[in-house]
Design a protein around this motif. Sequence first.
Motif, PDB file in Angstrom:
ATOM      1  N   ASP A  98       1.064   3.857  -5.249  1.00 44.61           N
ATOM      2  CA  ASP A  98       0.985   3.168  -3.970  1.00 44.61           C
ATOM      3  C   ASP A  98       1.550   1.769  -4.183  1.00 44.61           C
ATOM      4  O   ASP A  98       2.145   1.487  -5.227  1.00 44.61           O
ATOM      5  N   SER A  99       1.356   0.889  -3.235  1.00 41.94           N
ATOM      6  CA  SER A  99       1.941  -0.452  -3.361  1.00 41.94           C
ATOM      7  C   SER A  99       1.428  -1.185  -4.606  1.00 41.94           C
ATOM      8  O   SER A  99       2.133  -2.019  -5.166  1.00 41.94           O
ATOM      9  N   LEU A 102       3.661  -0.907  -7.911  1.00 41.70           N
ATOM     10  CA  LEU A 102       4.969  -1.547  -8.033  1.00 41.70           C
ATOM     11  C   LEU A 102       5.047  -2.525  -9.205  1.00 41.70           C
ATOM     12  O   LEU A 102       6.036  -2.538  -9.943  1.00 41.70           O
ATOM     13  N   ASN A 129       8.737   1.607  -1.663  1.00 46.85           N
ATOM     14  CA  ASN A 129       8.275   0.288  -1.252  1.00 46.85           C
ATOM     15  C   ASN A 129       9.449  -0.685  -1.322  1.00 46.85           C
ATOM     16  O   ASN A 129       9.958  -0.980  -2.406  1.00 46.85           O
TER      17      ASN A 129
END
Length: 163
Positions: A98-99, A102, A129
């Motif tokens: 998910d974010s 990153l 993203n």
Amino acid sequence: MDDKDIQDLKRKLRDKSDMYARIVAVLAFGKIGKVNDKVVPDIEKALLDNEPIVRALAVVVLSRLEHRESLGFIKDLANDDDSIVRGVVALAMGKLGDSGTLAGLERLTKDKETSVRASAALGIGKLGNIAGIPALEGLLLNNNDKDNIAVELMSVASLWNLT
């Protein structure tokens, strides 16, 4: 597979004298995991194996099973000694992440191994993203390994995916 077969695979996974038995066990648990997620903890244990190929296969299997709950265990291997393990970790982080994933992928874009940097670029593209665009641009601008264009190709492919 019945309980007896699963117990036999668990024994094979614990057999430190036979790497090939552990490989077969991880792959078999991957097939079983499609219908019985109770074997996932056994696959997660394989992430701690002393053989890099077993760890790498465990990452691939958990990623193919799309077992997002295993992502924390997978991320722990981002600093593995083996570049193949780090590479499959980058791909799994992109697929399952998910974010919050990153930052870990961005760290892998600075790995000493070209293959890991290329995998990290692909992972960023899979993550989807757009905040990863600067890291990909950095790979294109700061790629010192001009003999190997894999990093550049994967970065361009991921930029294409994100824009």
